[in-house]
Motif scaffolding. Structure first.
Motif, PDB file in Angstrom:
ATOM      1  N   GLY A   1     -52.653  19.757  28.831  1.00  0.00           N
ATOM      2  CA  GLY A   1     -51.727  20.728  28.261  1.00  0.00           C
ATOM      3  C   GLY A   1     -52.499  21.764  27.476  1.00  0.00           C
ATOM      4  N   PRO A   2     -51.794  22.705  26.874  1.00  0.00           N
ATOM      5  CA  PRO A   2     -52.482  23.717  26.069  1.00  0.00           C
ATOM      6  C   PRO A   2     -53.264  23.068  24.934  1.00  0.00           C
ATOM      7  CG  PRO A   2     -50.160  24.274  26.419  1.00  0.00           C
ATOM      8  CD  PRO A   2     -50.339  22.871  26.879  1.00  0.00           C
ATOM      9  N   ALA A   3     -54.393  23.658  24.601  1.00  0.00           N
ATOM     10  CA  ALA A   3     -55.192  23.147  23.490  1.00  0.00           C
ATOM     11  C   ALA A   3     -54.385  23.245  22.201  1.00  0.00           C
ATOM     12  CB  ALA A   3     -56.480  23.944  23.373  1.00  0.00           C
ATOM     13  N   PRO A   4     -54.502  22.267  21.310  1.00  0.00           N
ATOM     14  CA  PRO A   4     -53.714  22.299  20.076  1.00  0.00           C
ATOM     15  C   PRO A   4     -53.905  23.587  19.273  1.00  0.00           C
ATOM     16  CG  PRO A   4     -54.684  20.130  20.373  1.00  0.00           C
ATOM     17  CD  PRO A   4     -55.261  21.004  21.435  1.00  0.00           C
ATOM     18  N   TRP A   5     -55.142  24.073  19.183  1.00  0.00           N
ATOM     19  CA  TRP A   5     -55.382  25.297  18.407  1.00  0.00           C
ATOM     20  C   TRP A   5     -54.669  26.488  19.034  1.00  0.00           C
ATOM     21  CZ3 TRP A   5     -57.533  29.430  20.850  1.00  0.00           C
ATOM     22  CH2 TRP A   5     -58.250  29.200  22.018  1.00  0.00           C
ATOM     23  N   LEU A   6     -54.544  26.474  20.381  1.00  0.00           N
ATOM     24  CA  LEU A   6     -53.850  27.568  21.052  1.00  0.00           C
ATOM     25  C   LEU A   6     -52.352  27.510  20.752  1.00  0.00           C
ATOM     26  CD1 LEU A   6     -54.004  29.976  22.947  1.00  0.00           C
ATOM     27  CD2 LEU A   6     -53.767  28.389  24.885  1.00  0.00           C
ATOM     28  N   ILE A   7     -51.779  26.311  20.741  1.00  0.00           N
ATOM     29  CA  ILE A   7     -50.364  26.162  20.378  1.00  0.00           C
ATOM     30  C   ILE A   7     -50.136  26.669  18.964  1.00  0.00           C
ATOM     31  CG2 ILE A   7     -48.500  24.505  19.990  1.00  0.00           C
ATOM     32  CD1 ILE A   7     -49.745  22.735  22.127  1.00  0.00           C
ATOM     33  N   ALA A   8     -51.042  26.303  18.040  1.00  0.00           N
ATOM     34  CA  ALA A   8     -50.905  26.738  16.645  1.00  0.00           C
ATOM     35  C   ALA A   8     -50.978  28.257  16.533  1.00  0.00           C
ATOM     36  CB  ALA A   8     -51.977  26.083  15.774  1.00  0.00           C
TER      37      ALA A   8
ATOM     38  N   ASN B   1     -46.931  33.133  25.965  1.00  0.00           N
ATOM     39  CA  ASN B   1     -47.011  31.899  26.757  1.00  0.00           C
ATOM     40  C   ASN B   1     -46.827  30.642  25.913  1.00  0.00           C
ATOM     41  OD1 ASN B   1     -47.487  33.161  29.299  1.00  0.00           O
ATOM     42  ND2 ASN B   1     -49.615  33.518  28.692  1.00  0.00           N
ATOM     43  N   LEU B   2     -46.232  30.771  24.744  1.00  0.00           N
ATOM     44  CA  LEU B   2     -45.968  29.591  23.915  1.00  0.00           C
ATOM     45  C   LEU B   2     -45.080  28.616  24.675  1.00  0.00           C
ATOM     46  CD1 LEU B   2     -46.102  28.148  21.130  1.00  0.00           C
ATOM     47  CD2 LEU B   2     -44.052  29.438  20.480  1.00  0.00           C
ATOM     48  N   ALA B   3     -45.528  27.382  24.795  1.00  0.00           N
ATOM     49  CA  ALA B   3     -44.769  26.371  25.526  1.00  0.00           C
ATOM     50  C   ALA B   3     -43.444  26.102  24.830  1.00  0.00           C
ATOM     51  CB  ALA B   3     -45.582  25.084  25.628  1.00  0.00           C
ATOM     52  N   PRO B   4     -42.363  25.944  25.579  1.00  0.00           N
ATOM     53  CA  PRO B   4     -41.062  25.681  24.953  1.00  0.00           C
ATOM     54  C   PRO B   4     -41.035  24.304  24.310  1.00  0.00           C
ATOM     55  CG  PRO B   4     -40.908  25.467  27.338  1.00  0.00           C
ATOM     56  CD  PRO B   4     -42.277  26.012  27.049  1.00  0.00           C
ATOM     57  N   PRO B   5     -40.128  24.095  23.348  1.00  0.00           N
ATOM     58  CA  PRO B   5     -40.009  22.769  22.724  1.00  0.00           C
ATOM     59  C   PRO B   5     -39.650  21.719  23.757  1.00  0.00           C
ATOM     60  CG  PRO B   5     -38.770  24.431  21.507  1.00  0.00           C
ATOM     61  CD  PRO B   5     -39.195  25.067  22.782  1.00  0.00           C
TER      62      PRO B   5
ATOM     63  N   GLY C   1     -47.817  29.800  18.122  1.00  0.00           N
ATOM     64  CA  GLY C   1     -46.677  29.573  17.241  1.00  0.00           C
ATOM     65  C   GLY C   1     -46.753  30.442  16.000  1.00  0.00           C
ATOM     66  N   ALA C   2     -47.970  30.588  15.450  1.00  0.00           N
ATOM     67  CA  ALA C   2     -48.140  31.439  14.273  1.00  0.00           C
ATOM     68  C   ALA C   2     -47.796  32.886  14.599  1.00  0.00           C
ATOM     69  CB  ALA C   2     -49.574  31.344  13.758  1.00  0.00           C
ATOM     70  N   ALA C   3     -48.211  33.362  15.781  1.00  0.00           N
ATOM     71  CA  ALA C   3     -47.894  34.737  16.174  1.00  0.00           C
ATOM     72  C   ALA C   3     -46.388  34.929  16.323  1.00  0.00           C
ATOM     73  CB  ALA C   3     -48.606  35.085  17.480  1.00  0.00           C
ATOM     74  N   ALA C   4     -45.710  33.943  16.906  1.00  0.00           N
ATOM     75  CA  ALA C   4     -44.259  34.044  17.071  1.00  0.00           C
ATOM     76  C   ALA C   4     -43.551  34.071  15.727  1.00  0.00           C
ATOM     77  CB  ALA C   4     -43.754  32.868  17.914  1.00  0.00           C
ATOM     78  N   LEU C   5     -43.999  33.241  14.782  1.00  0.00           N
ATOM     79  CA  LEU C   5     -43.375  33.217  13.462  1.00  0.00           C
ATOM     80  C   LEU C   5     -43.718  34.469  12.667  1.00  0.00           C
ATOM     81  CD1 LEU C   5     -43.854  29.461  12.477  1.00  0.00           C
ATOM     82  CD2 LEU C   5     -41.761  30.597  13.211  1.00  0.00           C
ATOM     83  N   ALA C   6     -44.935  34.984  12.845  1.00  0.00           N
ATOM     84  CA  ALA C   6     -45.302  36.237  12.175  1.00  0.00           C
ATOM     85  C   ALA C   6     -44.416  37.375  12.646  1.00  0.00           C
ATOM     86  CB  ALA C   6     -46.774  36.563  12.438  1.00  0.00           C
ATOM     87  N   ALA C   7     -44.133  37.404  13.951  1.00  0.00           N
ATOM     88  CA  ALA C   7     -43.285  38.466  14.496  1.00  0.00           C
ATOM     89  C   ALA C   7     -41.834  38.294  14.074  1.00  0.00           C
ATOM     90  CB  ALA C   7     -43.392  38.488  16.024  1.00  0.00           C
ATOM     91  N   SER C   8     -41.297  37.075  14.245  1.00  0.00           N
ATOM     92  CA  SER C   8     -39.863  36.866  14.050  1.00  0.00           C
ATOM     93  C   SER C   8     -39.463  36.905  12.589  1.00  0.00           C
ATOM     94  CB  SER C   8     -39.438  35.527  14.669  1.00  0.00           C
ATOM     95  OG  SER C   8     -40.100  34.447  14.031  1.00  0.00           O
TER      96      SER C   8
ATOM     97  N   LEU D   1     -47.598  41.039  18.441  1.00  0.00           N
ATOM     98  CA  LEU D   1     -47.481  39.614  18.135  1.00  0.00           C
ATOM     99  C   LEU D   1     -46.692  38.886  19.220  1.00  0.00           C
ATOM    100  CD1 LEU D   1     -46.803  39.927  14.305  1.00  0.00           C
ATOM    101  CD2 LEU D   1     -48.838  38.923  15.364  1.00  0.00           C
ATOM    102  N   THR D   2     -45.709  39.571  19.800  1.00  0.00           N
ATOM    103  CA  THR D   2     -44.959  38.988  20.909  1.00  0.00           C
ATOM    104  C   THR D   2     -45.878  38.723  22.089  1.00  0.00           C
ATOM    105  OG1 THR D   2     -42.899  40.071  20.241  1.00  0.00           O
ATOM    106  CG2 THR D   2     -43.063  39.368  22.532  1.00  0.00           C
ATOM    107  N   ALA D   3     -46.750  39.681  22.386  1.00  0.00           N
ATOM    108  CA  ALA D   3     -47.710  39.499  23.475  1.00  0.00           C
ATOM    109  C   ALA D   3     -48.616  38.303  23.206  1.00  0.00           C
ATOM    110  CB  ALA D   3     -48.537  40.770  23.657  1.00  0.00           C
ATOM    111  N   ALA D   4     -49.026  38.128  21.937  1.00  0.00           N
ATOM    112  CA  ALA D   4     -49.903  37.009  21.581  1.00  0.00           C
ATOM    113  C   ALA D   4     -49.208  35.661  21.728  1.00  0.00           C
ATOM    114  CB  ALA D   4     -50.419  37.188  20.154  1.00  0.00           C
TER     115      ALA D   4
END
Length: 408
Positions: free
Chosen positions: A16-23, A194-198, A26-33, A188-191
């Motif tokens: 699966g995605p590397a943990p640091w990549l998920i973090a 590809n965030l994996a869904p829950p 996710g951080a980019a999505a929260l920064a944007a939203s 930030l949306t572009a970053a």
């Protein structure tokens, strides 16, 4: 049964995605939203007062519209959980949020502005619930220490929005600030594209889920009260500074909030390795209440900046702790339900504090501190016979592995 066990074994071996990549995603999505999509309004508001002639009451109404939209988005996520598990919905929400920011400078009609802020609130809630679910489900087992850094994206977004206004106020207008914010949300949306869904809840879990509703009720009450106290503080901390200081000081204080928030959540997550999360939640709420009380009792830039640091260092940590506790208690749609309670609190906060504004900002800030003290008591009630270890009733193969739970 054999086929189920074999399939589970194969799934565990799939990369699966590397943990640091998920973090990071996710951080980019929260920064944007949240960091930009919602909170950029706070430092831009003084510019709109000065340059666009926005009245104070109209500014408060725009904030309320955003809170109503946020609550509607959280409730939508609660009643239609498939939406907040959809990557397509998250992407569409963040694009719509960026569009709502970009359209703000094209009008000076307060009704139109209210509609745009309503859209920003609604879409930010959908993206927030999706991103939080992705962080918690993606990192719970492999790298729980990275969850806090993922939540730190909210603080990074706040820093971006504060620095943006500090730079823009010297060379451009409020319109430019909104357009740059929209571009920042798109980046930030572009970053986070590809965030994996829950992960969806496993079938059959409802039959084996432990009864934890009494603890969840205390958690929901505490987090709703945090929504009330947090929004009072978030609304009036900057205003209390700019009342007696140059405008750049207020924007600078907002940067302090963001800088403290970036490591704040990671710090509280790290502390959870030694102390229980109910204890940490109560401690964070108590610290936040003390910081807000300091500002109300000792007006001035120094105390307000100290409160800004205390506020930034706790409010994202409180969010990560509360949502992690909700997931641990295995209540269906816990993240969406808690976010909805938080949204209700954000609507109540301005309503109960507005009558106190006639005497300045001290009275509303003290009220916020009292509410946060009540949230602390509710969080402390979680500690009574709290079930620190619960079996995650998902698959027999996973139960057989006897993996330790994340929340100790």
């Amino acid at each position: 049964m054999t086929l189920t066990l074999e399939r589970a074994s194969v799934e565990r071996r799939l990369p699966g995605p590397a943990p640091w990549l998920i973090a990071l995603q996710g951080a980019a999505a929260l920064a944007a939203s949240n960091g930009v999509g919602r909170f950029v309004y706070t430092p831009i508001l003084p510019l709109m007062h000065d340059q666009a002639g926005l009245a104070a009451t109209s500014g408060a109404n725009l904030a309320t519209a955003n809170y109503v939209g946020y609550l509607a988005g959280a409730l939508t996520g609660s009643f239609a959980p498939q939406l907040v598990r959809s990557r397509l919905v998250m992407r569409a929400s963040m694009i719509a949020m960026a569009a709502s920011l970009a359209l703000m400078p094209l009008t000076q009609d307060v009704t139109a502005w209210s509609g745009l802020r309503l859209i920003a609130g609604f879409t930010s809630a959908l993206a927030f619930v999706h991103a939080v679910g992705a962080l918690l489900s993606g990192l719970r087992r492999s790298a729980p220490h990275l969850v806090g850094w993922g939540f730190g994206g909210i603080g990074a977004g706040i820093v971006f929005s504060g620095l943006l206004v500090l730079a823009v106020r010297e060379v451009a207008t409020w319109r430019t600030a909104w357009w740059i914010a929209a571009v920042l949300v798109l980046l930030l949306t572009a970053a986070s594209w590809n965030l994996a869904p829950p992960a969806p809840q496993a079938a059959g879990a409802a039959k084996t889920r432990p009864r934890t509703h009494r603890w969840f009720a205390a958690l929901a009450l505490s987090y709703t009260l945090e929504g009330v106290g947090y929004i009072i503080a978030g609304t009036f901390l900057v205003a209390s500074i700019t009342q007696d200081a140059p405008g750049w000081v207020g924007a600078g204080a907002w940067v302090v909030v963001g800088l403290a928030a970036i490591p704040g959540s990671a710090l509280w997550t790290a502390l959870a390795r030694r102390w229980s999360r109910p204890t940490l939640l109560a401690s964070a709420l108590m610290l936040q209440a003390a910081g807000i009380a300091l500002t109300g009792l000792v007006p001035g830039s120094v105390s307000a900046l100290v409160a800004a640091a205390a506020f930034g260092g706790t409010f994202v940590g409180i969010t990560s702790l509360a949502l992690a506790l909700g997931e641990h208690l295995q209540v269906p749609r816990a993240v969406a339900l808690l976010t909805a309670g938080y949204g209700i609190g954000q609507i109540i906060g301005p309503l109960i504090s507005r009558p106190l504004l006639g005497t300045g900002y001290s009275a509303p800030l003290l009220l916020g501190s009292v509410v946060l003290a009540a949230a602390t008591v509710a969080a402390a009630a979680l500690r009574v016979r709290y079930p620190h270890r619960l079996g995650h009733m998902i698959e027999p193969s996973r139960l057989a592995r006897k993996l330790p739970t994340w929340h100790h």
